[in-house]
Design a protein around this motif. Sequence first.
Motif, PDB file in Angstrom:
ATOM      1  N   GLY A 182      -6.186 -23.964 -57.603  1.00 59.83           N
ATOM      2  CA  GLY A 182      -7.440 -23.138 -58.110  1.00 59.83           C
ATOM      3  C   GLY A 182      -7.625 -22.592 -55.917  1.00 59.83           C
ATOM      4  N   SER A 183      -7.340 -23.671 -55.240  1.00 60.84           N
ATOM      5  CA  SER A 183      -7.399 -23.484 -54.304  1.00 60.84           C
ATOM      6  C   SER A 183      -7.477 -21.723 -53.986  1.00 60.84           C
ATOM      7  N   PRO A 184      -7.648 -21.978 -52.236  1.00 63.26           N
ATOM      8  CA  PRO A 184      -7.394 -20.367 -51.552  1.00 63.26           C
ATOM      9  C   PRO A 184      -5.992 -19.776 -51.643  1.00 63.26           C
ATOM     10  N   ALA A 185      -4.939 -21.361 -51.478  1.00 57.96           N
ATOM     11  CA  ALA A 185      -4.091 -20.869 -51.028  1.00 57.96           C
ATOM     12  C   ALA A 185      -3.198 -20.452 -52.578  1.00 57.96           C
ATOM     13  N   GLY A 186      -3.706 -22.217 -53.599  1.00 55.94           N
ATOM     14  CA  GLY A 186      -3.203 -21.107 -55.212  1.00 55.94           C
ATOM     15  C   GLY A 186      -3.338 -19.762 -55.708  1.00 55.94           C
TER      16      GLY A 186
END
Length: 331
Positions: free
Chosen positions: A304-308
């Motif tokens: 759920g991270s920005p990278a994900g």
Amino acid sequence: MSGAGSGVGSGTTHPHVRHFTPGDGAPLVAAWARSVPCDPVTRERFRRHVLLDPNFDPAGLRLAVRDGEVVGAAYGVRRRVAVGGGGLEPEQGWIPFFFVEPAVRRAGLGRRLLTGVLDWLAGHGRTRVDFASYTPHYFLPGLDRDAYPEAARLLTGLGFAPRLEAVAMDRGLVGYRMPEAVRQRAAALAAEGYRFGTPRDDDLVGLLRLAEAEFGPDWPQTIRHALDTGTPLDRIVSAHDPAGEAVGWAMHGAYEGLAERFGPFGVRADQRGTGLGKVLLHLTLERMRAAGAHGAWFLWTGEGSPAGRLYRSAGFATTRRFQVLRREVRP
């Protein structure tokens, strides 16, 4: 990496536990493959990640032996040599892997191996132990509970609790084409004075400084090691702002020479949200496809991270889930 069990069953003799000695490497790797068939390792990987690690201490690698055959192992490690500019983390220990062969499970051998390693780490002042995220020499980021439910129960029973979750992702590259919107964003950034491409030798100074300042000592060490061991420079795509400062990079083939493994990948904090990361990601995927790669994958990001979210928008899909587990004992 996790063993899929917790003990010993029938056998001609009861296994005894001892630490690693010369001659154990090949039998250990063979027992690993029998115990963890979903995640075997080669002798080369074992040598690189364990035996050649400057922090390796044979006393921390415990083997279970029955009738002269290795049937289980658990590995504990603590830092005696710092990573890059990082410290020795004197309270921190790791268990990168353990396993027990199926024929000798369910009689306490896994617990016995792990308890021995935990006691050894405690004897060196380690009050916090993580499974299995020992950088830079981890085999897997954490425990795959779906693949190894018995190992999950054993670790939970020993006081390990989830610290964070990581996901591995994959993307097929057959038929890959850079999205037109990304190509247009790259052209717009170039028109503003940004420079994308293979870094020049002198550019590496700023790139490594950026990697350490924004992401810690692990990634610059990974980049240095990759280039020192023959990874071509054109596996890196770097980005420089109009002032000539390194503001991001993406690469592939940095880990163990695996050309289809993507990363590391990072963008300076003040440049995030500009589309720079998306451009770097797709420029690297385009290079990977041009080099003949049929896919791209990596082991570790927050789903759920920005990278994900960026990876998912680029066509990556989650293939495995890992929990980084931690056990803390207050002195």
